[in-house]
Scaffold this active site. Structure first.
Site, PDB file in Angstrom:
ATOM      1  N   SER A 123       0.767  -1.416   0.226  1.00 15.47           N
ATOM      2  CA  SER A 123       0.115  -0.100  -0.438  1.00 15.47           C
ATOM      3  C   SER A 123       0.788   1.649   0.105  1.00 15.47           C
ATOM      4  O   SER A 123       2.423   1.416   0.652  1.00 15.47           O
ATOM      5  CB  SER A 123      -0.767   0.108   1.255  1.00 15.47           C
ATOM      6  OG  SER A 123      -1.425   1.489   1.318  1.00 15.47           O
ATOM      7  N   TYR A 147      -1.604  -0.676  10.743  1.00 13.09           N
ATOM      8  CA  TYR A 147      -1.731  -1.359   9.428  1.00 13.09           C
ATOM      9  C   TYR A 147      -0.319  -1.470   8.523  1.00 13.09           C
ATOM     10  O   TYR A 147      -0.335  -2.068   8.125  1.00 13.09           O
ATOM     11  CB  TYR A 147      -3.296  -1.210   8.867  1.00 13.09           C
ATOM     12  CG  TYR A 147      -2.922  -1.574   7.023  1.00 13.09           C
ATOM     13  CD1 TYR A 147      -3.503  -2.850   7.065  1.00 13.09           C
ATOM     14  CD2 TYR A 147      -3.596   0.236   6.500  1.00 13.09           C
ATOM     15  CE1 TYR A 147      -3.254  -2.995   5.627  1.00 13.09           C
ATOM     16  CE2 TYR A 147      -2.879   0.134   5.080  1.00 13.09           C
ATOM     17  CZ  TYR A 147      -3.509  -1.465   4.654  1.00 13.09           C
ATOM     18  OH  TYR A 147      -3.383  -2.137   3.340  1.00 13.09           O
ATOM     19  N   LYS A 151       1.889  -3.462   6.862  1.00 12.19           N
ATOM     20  CA  LYS A 151       2.637  -4.063   5.149  1.00 12.19           C
ATOM     21  C   LYS A 151       4.373  -3.241   4.631  1.00 12.19           C
ATOM     22  O   LYS A 151       4.813  -4.305   3.960  1.00 12.19           O
ATOM     23  CB  LYS A 151       2.282  -2.953   4.242  1.00 12.19           C
ATOM     24  CG  LYS A 151       0.872  -2.828   4.094  1.00 12.19           C
ATOM     25  CD  LYS A 151       0.042  -4.563   3.548  1.00 12.19           C
ATOM     26  CE  LYS A 151      -1.176  -4.759   3.230  1.00 12.19           C
ATOM     27  NZ  LYS A 151      -1.703  -5.351   2.254  1.00 12.19           N
TER      28      LYS A 151
HETATM   29  P1  NAD Z   1     -10.843  -6.755   1.174  1.00 13.03           P
HETATM   30  O1  NAD Z   1     -10.937  -6.851   2.547  1.00 13.03           O
HETATM   31  O2  NAD Z   1     -12.028  -6.508   0.929  1.00 13.03           O
HETATM   32  O3  NAD Z   1     -10.005  -8.078   0.888  1.00 13.03           O
HETATM   33  C1  NAD Z   1      -9.877  -9.162   1.794  1.00 13.03           C
HETATM   34  C2  NAD Z   1      -9.767 -10.726   1.488  1.00 13.03           C
HETATM   35  O4  NAD Z   1      -9.144 -11.153   2.748  1.00 13.03           O
HETATM   36  C3  NAD Z   1     -11.383 -10.785   2.504  1.00 13.03           C
HETATM   37  O5  NAD Z   1     -12.408 -11.616   1.544  1.00 13.03           O
HETATM   38  C4  NAD Z   1     -11.185 -11.464   3.782  1.00 13.03           C
HETATM   39  O6  NAD Z   1     -12.041 -11.985   3.969  1.00 13.03           O
HETATM   40  C5  NAD Z   1      -9.487 -12.047   2.774  1.00 13.03           C
HETATM   41  N1  NAD Z   1      -8.798 -12.431   4.379  1.00 13.03           N
HETATM   42  C6  NAD Z   1      -8.638 -11.904   5.718  1.00 13.03           C
HETATM   43  N2  NAD Z   1      -7.142 -12.309   6.240  1.00 13.03           N
HETATM   44  C7  NAD Z   1      -7.453 -13.657   6.051  1.00 13.03           C
HETATM   45  C8  NAD Z   1      -6.953 -14.492   6.417  1.00 13.03           C
HETATM   46  N3  NAD Z   1      -6.324 -14.865   7.270  1.00 13.03           N
HETATM   47  N4  NAD Z   1      -7.141 -15.921   5.322  1.00 13.03           N
HETATM   48  C9  NAD Z   1      -8.047 -15.882   3.922  1.00 13.03           C
HETATM   49  N5  NAD Z   1      -8.684 -14.425   3.561  1.00 13.03           N
HETATM   50  C10 NAD Z   1      -8.226 -14.211   4.819  1.00 13.03           C
HETATM   51  O7  NAD Z   1      -9.958  -5.574   1.174  1.00 13.03           O
HETATM   52  P2  NAD Z   1      -9.254  -4.760  -0.679  1.00 13.03           P
HETATM   53  O8  NAD Z   1      -9.995  -4.061  -0.370  1.00 13.03           O
HETATM   54  O9  NAD Z   1     -10.091  -6.478  -1.846  1.00 13.03           O
HETATM   55  O10 NAD Z   1      -7.772  -4.932  -0.247  1.00 13.03           O
HETATM   56  C11 NAD Z   1      -7.042  -6.902  -0.436  1.00 13.03           C
HETATM   57  C12 NAD Z   1      -5.336  -6.071   0.020  1.00 13.03           C
HETATM   58  O11 NAD Z   1      -4.967  -4.943  -0.953  1.00 13.03           O
HETATM   59  C13 NAD Z   1      -5.308  -5.776   2.043  1.00 13.03           C
HETATM   60  O12 NAD Z   1      -3.646  -7.025   2.119  1.00 13.03           O
HETATM   61  C14 NAD Z   1      -5.381  -4.633   1.679  1.00 13.03           C
HETATM   62  O13 NAD Z   1      -3.905  -4.628   2.191  1.00 13.03           O
HETATM   63  C15 NAD Z   1      -4.257  -4.122  -0.374  1.00 13.03           C
HETATM   64  N6  NAD Z   1      -4.986  -2.780   0.108  1.00 13.03           N
HETATM   65  C16 NAD Z   1      -5.963  -2.296   0.058  1.00 13.03           C
HETATM   66  C17 NAD Z   1      -6.363  -0.346  -0.488  1.00 13.03           C
HETATM   67  C18 NAD Z   1      -7.315  -0.244  -0.369  1.00 13.03           C
HETATM   68  O14 NAD Z   1      -7.813   1.153  -0.475  1.00 13.03           O
HETATM   69  N7  NAD Z   1      -8.610  -1.698  -0.524  1.00 13.03           N
HETATM   70  C19 NAD Z   1      -5.234  -0.040  -0.399  1.00 13.03           C
HETATM   71  C20 NAD Z   1      -3.742  -0.198  -0.379  1.00 13.03           C
HETATM   72  C21 NAD Z   1      -4.006  -1.994  -0.424  1.00 13.03           C
HETATM   73  C1  WQD Z   2      -9.608   9.922   1.227  1.00 15.21           C
HETATM   74  C2  WQD Z   2     -10.087  11.537   1.368  1.00 15.21           C
HETATM   75  C3  WQD Z   2     -10.297  11.533   3.833  1.00 15.21           C
HETATM   76  C4  WQD Z   2     -13.782   9.340   3.848  1.00 15.21           C
HETATM   77  C5  WQD Z   2      -6.973   4.343   3.157  1.00 15.21           C
HETATM   78  C6  WQD Z   2      -6.152   4.299   3.687  1.00 15.21           C
HETATM   79  C7  WQD Z   2      -4.820   3.629   3.151  1.00 15.21           C
HETATM   80  C8  WQD Z   2      -5.468   3.147   1.929  1.00 15.21           C
HETATM   81  C9  WQD Z   2      -6.552   3.262   1.209  1.00 15.21           C
HETATM   82  C10 WQD Z   2      -4.838   0.002   2.256  1.00 15.21           C
HETATM   83  C11 WQD Z   2      -9.100  11.760   2.586  1.00 15.21           C
HETATM   84  C12 WQD Z   2     -11.690  12.110   2.793  1.00 15.21           C
HETATM   85  C13 WQD Z   2     -12.591  10.401   3.832  1.00 15.21           C
HETATM   86  C14 WQD Z   2     -15.021  10.628   4.657  1.00 15.21           C
HETATM   87  C15 WQD Z   2     -13.429  12.396   4.343  1.00 15.21           C
HETATM   88  N1  WQD Z   2      -6.020   1.431   2.725  1.00 15.21           N
HETATM   89  N2  WQD Z   2     -12.375  11.725   4.224  1.00 15.21           N
HETATM   90  N3  WQD Z   2     -14.879  11.482   4.876  1.00 15.21           N
HETATM   91  O1  WQD Z   2      -7.198   7.778   4.120  1.00 15.21           O
HETATM   92  O2  WQD Z   2      -6.533   8.009   1.669  1.00 15.21           O
HETATM   93  O3  WQD Z   2      -6.346   6.297   2.732  1.00 15.21           O
HETATM   94  O4  WQD Z   2      -7.499   4.184   2.095  1.00 15.21           O
HETATM   95  O5  WQD Z   2      -4.251   0.401   1.908  1.00 15.21           O
HETATM   96  O6  WQD Z   2      -3.961   2.792   3.842  1.00 15.21           O
HETATM   97  O7  WQD Z   2      -5.059   5.097   4.845  1.00 15.21           O
HETATM   98  O8  WQD Z   2      -8.453   6.717   1.763  1.00 15.21           O
HETATM   99  O9  WQD Z   2     -10.840   7.255   1.474  1.00 15.21           O
HETATM  100  O10 WQD Z   2     -10.101   7.065   3.543  1.00 15.21           O
HETATM  101  O11 WQD Z   2     -10.046   9.479   2.655  1.00 15.21           O
HETATM  102  O12 WQD Z   2     -13.845  14.095   3.929  1.00 15.21           O
HETATM  103  O13 WQD Z   2     -16.455  10.477   5.612  1.00 15.21           O
HETATM  104  O14 WQD Z   2     -11.162  10.787   1.926  1.00 15.21           O
HETATM  105  O15 WQD Z   2     -10.064  12.745   4.197  1.00 15.21           O
HETATM  106  O16 WQD Z   2      -9.022  13.236   2.393  1.00 15.21           O
HETATM  107  P1  WQD Z   2      -7.226   7.653   2.935  1.00 15.21           P
HETATM  108  P2  WQD Z   2      -9.966   7.242   2.529  1.00 15.21           P
END
Ligand code: NAD
Ligand code: WQD
Length: 352
Positions: A123, A147, A151
């Site tokens: 991330s 979190y 990572k």
């Molecule tokens: P999500 O929660 O929708 O998907 C993660 C999946 O992993 C879920 O289906 C959950 O049930 C499963 N899971 C969790 N722990 C597990 C385990 N121990 N064994 C088997 N399954 C397990 O989240 P997402 O948004 O699809 O994210 C996927 C990956 O991408 C994550 O690793 C997350 O950290 C990373 N990521 C997400 C974002 C975001 O904003 N969505 C941003 C950056 C990185």
């Molecule tokens: C985006 C913008 C908020 C909600 C997060 C995690 C990051 C990554 C992606 C996994 C910001 C504003 C939000 C609301 C708002 N995940 N906001 N009102 O914080 O950039 O990133 O998700 O890896 O690790 O930190 O994303 O969508 O929460 O916020 O004003 O109800 O929207 O302040 O400026 P963020 P976000």
């Protein structure tokens, strides 16, 4: 055959579509702690092809090892993990156990099965507070929450693994802000409870499930005072995994940003969503949210150079696709008959 961990989740389901559409075979594993197997049923109907689903936890090393061997898996895309920043402050150990220990067990199973090609979901949160923009892969690392630290620890662990054995080929993908949904409207993000991320909250306001958006801060040093992020369409993000797989002939670990390179403010998103949905999104300004940065966006140059990948979808398309998903599934997968069956049989913790 590609094994996708977290395959039933938001990004995982879109990655499964990209793989199936590219003619690859998929075995998806998920413990359904934050997802629903309906997503994978819909993936199969979208693609007109089937995949294998196994309801298991990545920490079950022997089960994963058997799956890798039994299905002749050649590479793993590892998305399983916990991802909620706020929750990680409240129960950090759950994050270390699920994300760090889970990845340790997974790579151990991979080594035993002699499957040493891995794409990992990291991330942009590992960069912490930007020292310069746009953020390239050389930017110093300093996550500001548990979190993000899980990572970073995993990234370091995977680097050490590659140093110890040049059989490993690992692509470390740093996602920026994934949003949107598959254009069919059948698969999308189904957050648990009150969404903390912007797009799901905006979508729930637009559909009338929530009264108004609270915008966290309008006094940032940005053109309209609200925070700026690099929102990337989840379908573009998913295709980045395919590009990563294809360039994994190279040994060692390669780190790649997956972002668009464009920053959009919270108010830009509100306006784009109103235009896409034809609904109004009332909002009010509130105090800044702790831990937020003013501006964050990617330098996506290396993704283009190293794997020939770049995002193609606009903010307008992200909002249009997110809206279609929201409109067709006002309560997410909970609506669907198979999800209700699962809830009754206790497979899904979150709705059981
Ligand atoms: P999500 O929660 O929708 O998907 C993660 C999946 O992993 C879920 O289906 C959950 O049930 C499963 N899971 C969790 N722990 C597990 C385990 N121990 N064994 C088997 N399954 C397990 O989240 P997402 O948004 O699809 O994210 C996927 C990956 O991408 C994550 O690793 C997350 O950290 C990373 N990521 C997400 C974002 C975001 O904003 N969505 C941003 C950056 C990185
Ligand atoms: C985006 C913008 C908020 C909600 C997060 C995690 C990051 C990554 C992606 C996994 C910001 C504003 C939000 C609301 C708002 N995940 N906001 N009102 O914080 O950039 O990133 O998700 O890896 O690790 O930190 O994303 O969508 O929460 O916020 O004003 O109800 O929207 O302040 O400026 P963020 P976000």
């Amino acid at each position: 055959m590609i094994l996708v961990t977290g395959g039933a989740g938001y990004i995982g389901s879109h990655v499964c579509i990209a793989l199936l559409d590219a003619g690859l075979d998929v075995v998806a594993v998920d413990n359904l702690s934050n997802s629903n197997r309906t997503s994978l049923q819909r993936v199969q109907s979208i693609c007109g092809r089937s995949l294998v689903f196994r309801y298991t936890d990545i920490r079950n090393e022997d089960v994963i090892c058997d799956l890798l061997r039994g299905y002749g898996v050649t590479a793993v895309i590892h998305l399983a993990g916990l991802k909620a920043v706020g929750d990680s402050n409240v129960r950090p150990m759950a994050y270390y156990e699920n994300n760090v220990l889970g990845t340790m067990r997974l790579v151990s199973a991979m080594k035993r099965a002699n499957v040493m090609t891995l794409v990992f979901s990291s991330s942009a949160t590992v960069y912490g507070i930007p020292k310069y923009l746009p953020l390239d892969e050389k930017h110093p690392l300093g996550p500001t929450n548990p979190y993000g630290r899980t990572k970073l620890i995993i990234e370091e662990m995977l680097k050490d693994l590659c140093r110890s054995d040049d059989g490993w080929r690992i692509s470390n993908l740093r996602y920026f802000n994934p949003v949107g949904a598959h254009e069919s409207g059948l698969v999308g993000e189904d957050p648990l409870g009150v969404p903390s991320n912007l797009l799901p909250f905006v979508a729930q306001v637009a559909i009338g499930r929530r009264e108004k958006l609270r915008i966290w801060g309008n006094d940032y040093d940005t053109p309209d005072g609200t925070g700026i992020r690099d929102f990337i369409h989840v379908v573009d993000l998913a295709s980045g995994h395919l590009s990563a797989l294809r360039q994994l002939e190279r040994p060692g670990l390669t780190t790649v940003n997956l972002g668009t390179g464009n920053g959009s403010s919270v108010l830009d998103v509100v306006r784009a969503f109103e235009a896409a949905s034809g609904r109004s999104v009332p909002y009010e300004f509130r105090e800044r949210r702790a831990g937020d940065v003013a501006v964050c966006f990617a330098d996506p140059t290396f993704a283009q150079d190293a794997m020939g990948w770049r995002s193609t979808r606009s903010l307008e398309q992200m909002c249009a696709d997110h809206w279609r998903w929201q409109l067709q599934n006002p309560d997410g997968y909970q609506d669907s008959a198979p999800a209700k069956v699962q809830a009754r049989s206790g497979h899904r913790g979150r709705h059981a």
